[in-house]
Design a protein around this motif. Structure first.
Motif, short mmCIF file in Angstrom:
data_model
loop_
_atom_site.label_atom_id
_atom_site.label_comp_id
_atom_site.label_asym_id
_atom_site.label_seq_id
_atom_site.Cartn_x
_atom_site.Cartn_y
_atom_site.Cartn_z
N ARG A 1 0.70 -0.98 -0.11
CA ARG A 1 -0.04 0.09 0.13
C ARG A 1 0.98 1.26 -0.19
NH1 ARG A 1 -3.07 -0.59 5.66
NH2 ARG A 1 -3.60 1.57 5.32
N ILE A 2 0.46 2.12 -0.56
CA ILE A 2 0.83 3.65 -0.51
C ILE A 2 -0.39 4.63 0.07
CG2 ILE A 2 1.96 5.66 -1.47
CD1 ILE A 2 3.57 3.63 -3.20
N ASP A 3 -0.50 5.16 1.22
CA ASP A 3 -1.55 5.68 1.51
C ASP A 3 -1.51 7.29 1.33
OD1 ASP A 3 -3.05 3.93 3.42
OD2 ASP A 3 -0.95 3.46 3.63
N LEU A 4 -0.35 7.91 1.17
CA LEU A 4 0.03 9.29 1.10
C LEU A 4 1.42 9.66 0.39
CD1 LEU A 4 -1.08 12.15 2.02
CD2 LEU A 4 0.12 12.21 3.99
N ILE A 5 1.21 10.58 -0.42
CA ILE A 5 2.74 11.03 -0.99
C ILE A 5 3.07 12.37 -0.49
CG2 ILE A 5 3.77 11.42 -3.27
CD1 ILE A 5 3.05 8.61 -3.22
N HIS A 6 4.14 12.42 -0.08
CA HIS A 6 4.88 13.69 0.11
C HIS A 6 5.65 14.10 -1.03
CE1 HIS A 6 4.80 13.53 4.96
NE2 HIS A 6 3.58 13.68 4.50
N ALA A 7 4.90 15.05 -1.85
CA ALA A 7 5.54 15.29 -3.09
C ALA A 7 6.44 16.53 -2.97
CB ALA A 7 4.20 15.65 -4.14
N ASN A 8 7.62 16.18 -3.11
CA ASN A 8 8.69 17.12 -2.91
C ASN A 8 10.03 16.98 -3.79
OD1 ASN A 8 7.45 18.21 -0.13
ND2 ASN A 8 8.02 16.35 0.93
N ASN A 9 10.45 18.23 -4.08
CA ASN A 9 11.66 17.99 -4.99
C ASN A 9 12.92 18.11 -4.08
OD1 ASN A 9 13.63 17.65 -7.10
ND2 ASN A 9 12.14 18.85 -8.46
N SER A 10 14.11 17.88 -4.49
CA SER A 10 15.20 17.84 -3.57
C SER A 10 16.23 18.81 -3.70
CB SER A 10 15.97 16.32 -3.43
OG SER A 10 17.04 16.40 -2.78
N ARG A 11 16.69 19.72 -3.00
CA ARG A 11 18.07 20.52 -3.14
C ARG A 11 19.24 19.87 -3.50
NH1 ARG A 11 17.22 25.45 1.06
NH2 ARG A 11 14.99 25.88 0.81
N ASP A 12 19.38 18.47 -2.90
CA ASP A 12 20.52 17.66 -3.15
C ASP A 12 20.47 16.59 -3.94
OD1 ASP A 12 21.84 19.25 -0.79
OD2 ASP A 12 20.04 18.68 0.13
N GLY A 13 21.68 16.03 -4.45
CA GLY A 13 21.69 14.99 -5.16
C GLY A 13 21.31 13.68 -5.04
N PHE A 14 21.44 12.69 -5.76
CA PHE A 14 20.70 11.30 -5.27
C PHE A 14 21.85 10.91 -4.23
CE2 PHE A 14 20.77 6.63 -6.25
CZ PHE A 14 19.48 6.47 -6.23
N ASP A 15 21.15 9.99 -3.34
CA ASP A 15 22.10 9.34 -2.13
C ASP A 15 22.60 10.41 -1.31
OD1 ASP A 15 22.33 7.29 -0.95
OD2 ASP A 15 24.03 6.41 -2.03
N SER A 16 22.27 11.51 -1.24
CA SER A 16 23.20 12.72 -0.53
C SER A 16 22.74 12.30 1.02
CB SER A 16 22.80 13.75 -1.02
OG SER A 16 21.29 14.17 -0.37
N GLY A 17 21.73 11.66 1.22
CA GLY A 17 21.13 11.48 2.55
C GLY A 17 20.82 12.80 3.44
N ARG A 18 20.65 13.85 2.60
CA ARG A 18 20.18 15.15 2.95
C ARG A 18 18.76 15.56 2.96
NH1 ARG A 18 24.38 19.92 1.54
NH2 ARG A 18 23.68 20.69 3.61
N ASP A 19 18.08 16.08 3.90
CA ASP A 19 16.56 16.13 3.71
C ASP A 19 16.42 17.51 3.79
OD1 ASP A 19 13.93 16.34 4.17
OD2 ASP A 19 13.86 15.33 6.09
N ARG A 20 16.55 18.02 2.36
CA ARG A 20 16.09 19.55 2.11
C ARG A 20 15.08 19.42 1.04
NH1 ARG A 20 21.10 23.34 1.63
NH2 ARG A 20 21.63 22.21 -0.15
N HIS A 21 13.98 20.05 1.09
CA HIS A 21 12.97 19.81 0.18
C HIS A 21 13.26 21.25 -0.67
CE1 HIS A 21 10.07 17.62 3.12
NE2 HIS A 21 11.27 16.93 2.78
N ASP A 22 12.83 20.89 -1.92
CA ASP A 22 12.62 21.98 -2.97
C ASP A 22 11.40 22.21 -3.48
OD1 ASP A 22 13.34 24.42 -4.43
OD2 ASP A 22 15.53 23.58 -5.09
N ASN A 23 10.90 23.31 -4.23
CA ASN A 23 10.01 23.34 -5.02
C ASN A 23 9.86 22.29 -6.28
OD1 ASN A 23 10.10 26.55 -3.96
ND2 ASN A 23 8.15 25.71 -3.83
N LEU A 24 9.02 21.97 -6.83
CA LEU A 24 8.86 20.82 -7.71
C LEU A 24 9.89 21.14 -8.92
CD1 LEU A 24 4.77 19.58 -7.52
CD2 LEU A 24 7.24 18.77 -6.16
N THR A 25 9.58 22.25 -9.61
CA THR A 25 10.28 22.73 -10.70
C THR A 25 11.65 23.14 -10.66
OG1 THR A 25 9.28 24.91 -10.85
CG2 THR A 25 8.24 23.17 -12.21
N ALA A 26 12.08 23.28 -9.29
CA ALA A 26 13.39 24.04 -8.86
C ALA A 26 14.57 22.94 -8.35
CB ALA A 26 13.13 25.09 -7.80
#
Length: 257
Positions: A190-215
């Motif tokens: 199951r997936i009950d909810l999506i947190h739809a966030n872009n990332s300020r950092d690269g793949f596998d960075s381990g950093r939790d910094r959200h960005d706007n979807l197109t940024a």
């Protein structure tokens, strides 16, 4: 497809109206604290509203920990926030998957999650459905890498446990979004909810910094594809206040129409 945003808790319905949101998520207390939630004067209005409500549990909750001074208060606080969420008619209480102090403690961490849900089941269940969220960082995290997530679900899957998929966390945590819905559902069902966030950092960075979807660093069309494949409600936890989040919600609606 219902789309919304994480908003300031002071006036969530006004925040929803400002964004044209179908759903809102907010904290009942300081997310960095240990406070119990208090009754809200707008509880009846939230329950009566057409806006769906989700509550995010405090970040300090870590029921996986082997440290009694963290695990026991965390378990109590999770129960109290589930009760507080029920009082505002929330559809789910989102809580991070947590972590343990060392890699050899992961099995105990998964078992601590199991004990949490078993205790809840023995007491009649959580007052609000609990949705475990994947996390971005930590080598000893219970829900960053999906091999760990599978072991976590082996421990808790017999109980009624929901799942919240965060796209920024997955990307930063080293999990490819391309086929992520299929892989998650193979684990959790199951997936009950999506947190739809872009990332300020690269793949596998381990950093939790959200960005706007197109940024951010993630192709925004991949985020759209995740929501479409999951068929779950989605909300943005992105910067820019009402203007930034309205733009993100509009982007999703246009592409999911």
């Amino acid at each position: 497809m219902r789309i919304g945003a994480h908003v300031d808790p002071a006036e969530p319905l006004a925040e929803a109206a400002a964004r044209g949101a179908d759903l809102v998520q907010f904290f009942l207390t300081d997310p960095q604290g240990w406070a119990d939630p208090k009754d809200r004067p707008d509880a009846e209005a939230l329950i009566a509203s057409d806006v769906d409500v989700y509550i995010h549990a405090p970040y300090r909750i870590n029921v996986a920990s082997s440290n009694n001074r963290i695990r026991i208060p965390s378990r109590k606080l999770l129960f109290r926030h589930a009760s507080g969420a029920a009082k505002v008619g929330a559809k789910g209480l989102i809580v991070h998957g947590g972590h343990v102090e060392s890699a050899d403690g992961l099995e105990a961490g998964f078992d601590n999650w199991r004990k949490t849900f078993k205790f809840a089941a023995d007491e009649g269940g959580f007052a609000t459905p609990v949705l475990i969220e994947n996390t971005a960082g930590g080598d000893n995290a219970c829900a960053r890498r999906f091999d760990a997530l599978a072991r976590l679900w082996d421990a808790v899957g017999e109980y009624e446990v929901g799942f919240c998929l965060d796209t920024c966390h997955a990307h930063a945590g080293g999990e490819d979004l391309l086929d992520i819905v299929e892989r998650v559902k193979a684990i959790t069902g199951r997936i009950d909810l999506i947190h739809a966030n872009n990332s300020r950092d690269g793949f596998d960075s381990g950093r939790d910094r959200h960005d706007n979807l197109t940024a951010g660093e993630i192709d925004p069309e991949l985020i759209v594809a995740v929501i479409r494949a999951a068929g779950a409600p989605a909300l943005v936890e992105t910067p820019g206040g009402a203007d930034g989040q309205t733009a993100d919600i509009t982007y999703l609606r246009e592409r999911l129409a």
